[in-house]
Design an enzyme around this catalytic site. Structure first.
Site, PDB file in Angstrom:
ATOM      1  N   HIS A  68       0.895  -1.151  -0.086  1.00 46.94           N
ATOM      2  CA  HIS A  68      -0.130   0.014  -0.059  1.00 46.94           C
ATOM      3  C   HIS A  68       0.962   1.129   0.015  1.00 46.94           C
ATOM      4  O   HIS A  68       1.525   1.478   0.952  1.00 46.94           O
ATOM      5  CB  HIS A  68      -0.804  -0.107   1.305  1.00 46.94           C
ATOM      6  CG  HIS A  68      -2.270  -1.012   1.078  1.00 46.94           C
ATOM      7  ND1 HIS A  68      -3.293  -0.672   1.754  1.00 46.94           N
ATOM      8  CD2 HIS A  68      -2.230  -1.863   0.181  1.00 46.94           C
ATOM      9  CE1 HIS A  68      -4.069  -1.630   1.352  1.00 46.94           C
ATOM     10  NE2 HIS A  68      -3.552  -2.475   0.539  1.00 46.94           N
ATOM     11  N   LYS A 292       0.668   0.651  14.854  1.00 48.18           N
ATOM     12  CA  LYS A 292       2.182   0.576  15.205  1.00 48.18           C
ATOM     13  C   LYS A 292       2.534  -0.761  16.286  1.00 48.18           C
ATOM     14  O   LYS A 292       3.646  -0.885  16.422  1.00 48.18           O
ATOM     15  CB  LYS A 292       2.626   1.989  16.111  1.00 48.18           C
ATOM     16  CG  LYS A 292       2.453   2.986  15.002  1.00 48.18           C
ATOM     17  CD  LYS A 292       3.973   3.048  14.302  1.00 48.18           C
ATOM     18  CE  LYS A 292       3.836   3.909  13.106  1.00 48.18           C
ATOM     19  NZ  LYS A 292       3.699   3.117  11.842  1.00 48.18           N
TER      20      LYS A 292
HETATM   21  C1  LIG Z   1      -7.346  -7.451  20.323  1.00 50.30           C
HETATM   22  C2  LIG Z   1      -6.084  -6.737  19.823  1.00 50.30           C
HETATM   23  C3  LIG Z   1      -6.349  -6.230  18.638  1.00 50.30           C
HETATM   24  C4  LIG Z   1      -5.058  -5.699  17.982  1.00 50.30           C
HETATM   25  N1  LIG Z   1      -5.078  -5.020  16.631  1.00 50.30           N
HETATM   26  C5  LIG Z   1      -4.147  -4.544  16.130  1.00 50.30           C
HETATM   27  C6  LIG Z   1      -3.940  -3.864  14.839  1.00 50.30           C
HETATM   28  O1  LIG Z   1      -4.962  -3.572  14.284  1.00 50.30           O
HETATM   29  N2  LIG Z   1      -2.856  -3.131  14.730  1.00 50.30           N
HETATM   30  C7  LIG Z   1      -1.683  -3.008  15.425  1.00 50.30           C
HETATM   31  O2  LIG Z   1      -0.914  -2.447  14.857  1.00 50.30           O
HETATM   32  N3  LIG Z   1      -1.620  -3.522  16.567  1.00 50.30           N
HETATM   33  C8  LIG Z   1      -2.888  -4.409  16.938  1.00 50.30           C
HETATM   34  N4  LIG Z   1      -2.831  -4.954  18.276  1.00 50.30           N
HETATM   35  C9  LIG Z   1      -1.456  -4.969  18.777  1.00 50.30           C
HETATM   36  C10 LIG Z   1      -0.511  -6.132  18.258  1.00 50.30           C
HETATM   37  O3  LIG Z   1      -1.398  -7.231  18.129  1.00 50.30           O
HETATM   38  C11 LIG Z   1       0.350  -6.359  19.432  1.00 50.30           C
HETATM   39  O4  LIG Z   1       1.196  -5.234  19.455  1.00 50.30           O
HETATM   40  C12 LIG Z   1       1.304  -7.681  18.896  1.00 50.30           C
HETATM   41  O5  LIG Z   1       0.473  -8.891  19.071  1.00 50.30           O
HETATM   42  C13 LIG Z   1       2.480  -7.517  19.873  1.00 50.30           C
HETATM   43  O6  LIG Z   1       3.081  -8.752  19.884  1.00 50.30           O
HETATM   44  P1  LIG Z   1       3.771  -9.321  21.327  1.00 50.30           P
HETATM   45  O7  LIG Z   1       4.529 -10.727  20.684  1.00 50.30           O
HETATM   46  O8  LIG Z   1       4.679  -8.487  21.898  1.00 50.30           O
HETATM   47  O9  LIG Z   1       2.516  -9.878  21.998  1.00 50.30           O
HETATM   48  P2  LIG Z   1       1.240 -10.731  21.946  1.00 50.30           P
HETATM   49  O10 LIG Z   1       0.851 -10.982  20.869  1.00 50.30           O
HETATM   50  O11 LIG Z   1       0.446 -10.292  23.146  1.00 50.30           O
HETATM   51  O12 LIG Z   1       2.023 -12.430  22.348  1.00 50.30           O
HETATM   52  C14 LIG Z   1       2.352 -12.590  23.676  1.00 50.30           C
HETATM   53  C15 LIG Z   1       2.263 -14.152  23.883  1.00 50.30           C
HETATM   54  O13 LIG Z   1       2.685 -14.243  25.218  1.00 50.30           O
HETATM   55  C16 LIG Z   1       1.957 -15.356  25.637  1.00 50.30           C
HETATM   56  N5  LIG Z   1       1.941 -15.157  27.152  1.00 50.30           N
HETATM   57  C17 LIG Z   1       1.216 -14.491  27.832  1.00 50.30           C
HETATM   58  N6  LIG Z   1       1.596 -14.564  29.393  1.00 50.30           N
HETATM   59  C18 LIG Z   1       2.484 -15.669  29.163  1.00 50.30           C
HETATM   60  C19 LIG Z   1       3.074 -16.560  30.441  1.00 50.30           C
HETATM   61  N7  LIG Z   1       2.761 -15.831  31.677  1.00 50.30           N
HETATM   62  N8  LIG Z   1       3.782 -17.527  30.059  1.00 50.30           N
HETATM   63  C20 LIG Z   1       3.956 -17.788  28.614  1.00 50.30           C
HETATM   64  N9  LIG Z   1       3.317 -17.208  27.830  1.00 50.30           N
HETATM   65  C21 LIG Z   1       2.611 -16.077  28.065  1.00 50.30           C
HETATM   66  C22 LIG Z   1       0.342 -14.914  25.143  1.00 50.30           C
HETATM   67  O14 LIG Z   1      -0.496 -16.237  25.058  1.00 50.30           O
HETATM   68  C23 LIG Z   1       0.850 -14.595  23.689  1.00 50.30           C
HETATM   69  O15 LIG Z   1       0.880 -15.718  22.731  1.00 50.30           O
HETATM   70  C24 LIG Z   1      -3.942  -5.459  18.668  1.00 50.30           C
HETATM   71  C25 LIG Z   1      -3.858  -6.304  19.762  1.00 50.30           C
HETATM   72  C26 LIG Z   1      -5.187  -6.757  20.515  1.00 50.30           C
HETATM   73  C27 LIG Z   1      -5.070  -7.469  21.659  1.00 50.30           C
END
Ligand SMILES: Cc1cc2nc3c(=O)[nH]c(=O)nc-3n(C[C@H](O)[C@H](O)[C@H](O)COP(=O)(O)OP(=O)(O)OC[C@H]3O[C@@H](n4cnc5c(N)ncnc54)[C@H](O)[C@@H]3O)c2cc1C
Length: 385
Positions: A68, A292
């Protein structure tokens, strides 16, 4: 290296470390199916796309992702385009977080990277000592693992952030007085680029995952529940908030997912305590208005991977010592952009008429000024990392 969390940040870190020859174990609380069923982000910055290529997981994204080169901003039936290509010579890639996570799990299988799903009661011990340990329960048995470093990639509800002692940690937070109701629909997107619409009834976003799968959002009050929103009610409301030409083109259908997410800005400092490093949502949350969240998780992973590479391959710990400072410098800029987009496009319940006029003036300025558009475009495609 022990990685807590098998979401995008944990898996990408594991993939990059594995390719660098650094052993790592991923602990994930949920099943793989559960993680892959979560519908979340969909817009990848150019830096994210580059890093996924470098990690060897870019092939399907190249084939199926949509490039995009701009977005549309609309206010009360008037719209204009921000042309990323022309303004700053860049673009973003539309490719769902679910697909990216699926690619990362496949790559981890191929690498035979160890991953434990369904772990419970994860605890980090002695993170500030030379050899931290992590305890957890898996299939009813308690385990202890000693490791050089722990990466807290366990999202907002994880254990890692709260492992940093309260007296050493600061949290900066803003909770917004509304949420986003999202609907996923197996219908062609209403537009070939995203439409961000500001409207007196509230904000709306027309997004997509692929040419046959649309993702739409509506700003809703915080106390609304998904059950209150039939598909028909959603489509009716969306039609009212987007420009007429788009609402006439809108193809509606039965939803395949509907959920409400609250909007929050949060930054936890520092992002490192001894040998524990926070990555992604474990350390910061942004409202999704600037697309973001996922991209910030990816830039944290990049900085941590570089720091660990220097430690293991060159015996140089400067990257480790500077990790928190380096990551936070970029985090705060993305927080600012996400906050400013949220403030610009949403209706706030306590908004005065003056503030409404300020929003209108800011949108009018954006429409008329190439300099203002270039600033938005530069932030949207992602600041360098
Ligand atoms: C409902 C929702 C909609 C979103 N929509 C957007 C969007 O449209 N655009 C955008 O840019 N961002 C969006 N986001 C944000 C984006 O999805 C996150 O920034 C991204 O997922 C971050 O990745 P992460 O791996 O840091 O965290 P997460 O994706 O949260 O992954 C963390 C992982 O750790 C695991 N976990 C948690 N606690 C424990 C534990 N104690 N022990 C072991 N494992 C554990 C969880 O199960 C999960 O799989 C959204 C977030 C949510 C919640």
């Amino acid at each position: 290296m022990l990685i807590i969390g098998g979401g995008p940040s944990g898996l990408l870190l594991g993939q990059l470390l594995g390719r660098t020859g650094i052993d790592n174990l991923v602990l994930e609380r949920r099943s793989r199916e559960y993680v892959l069923a979560r519908i979340r982000a969909g817009v990848l910055e150019s830096g994210t796309v580059e890093l996924l290529r470098e990690a060897g997981v870019g092939a399907r994204m190249e084939r199926e992702g949509l490039i995009h080169a701009g977005i549309y901003l609309a206010a009360s039936n008037r719209g204009f385009r921000i042309d990323f290509e022309q303004l700053v010579g860049g673009s973003v890639m539309v490719y769902g977080q679910t697909e990216m996570t699926r690619d990362l799990y496949r790559a981890r299988d191929e690498m035979q990277g160890p991953t434990l799903h369904g772990v419970d009661e994860v605890r980090i011990h002695d993170a500030d000592a030379a050899l931290p340990r992590v305890s957890f329960v898996h299939h009813g048995r308690e385990h202890f693992v000693a490791c050089d470093f722990v990466a807290g990639c366990d999202g907002y509800h994880g254990v890692s952030r709260n492992t940093i002692p309260e007296e050493l940690r600061r949290e900066f937070e803003r909770v917004y007085p509304f949420g986003w109701l999202g609907l996923l629909s197996p219908t062609p997107p209403v537009s070939d680029e995203l439409i961000y619409a500001s409207h007196e009834r509230g904000f709306a976003l027309c997004s997509m995952r692929n040419p046959a799968l649309s993702r739409y959002y509506l700003q809703v009050p915080l106390d609304d529940r998904v059950e209150q929103w039939s598909d028909d009610a959603f489509w009716d409301e969306l039609r009212q908030r987007i420009p007429h030409d788009a609402s006439e083109r809108l193809v509606t259908g039965e939803s395949i997912e509907k959920s409400i997410a609250p909007l929050r800005s949060l930054v936890a400092e520092p992002m490192r305590w001894g040998n524990l490093f926070l990555c992604g949502d474990a350390a910061h949350i942004v409202p999704p208005t600037g697309a973001k969240g996922l991209n910030l998780a990816v830039s944290d992973v990049y900085y941590l991977w570089q720091a660990l590479k220097r430690h293991y391959l060159d015996g140089d710990d400067r990257g480790i010592e500077l990790y928190s400072e380096t990551a936070l410098a970029r985090v705060w800029k993305a927080e600012r952009f996400s906050w400013s987009m949220t403030r610009l496009l949403h209706r706030f319940p306590d908004q005065s008429e003056f503030e409404q006029r300020m929003q209108q003036a800011e949108l009018a300025y954006l429409e008329s000024s190439a300099a203002a558009q270039a600033s938005l475009a530069e932030n949207y495609i992602g600041l360098p990392f």
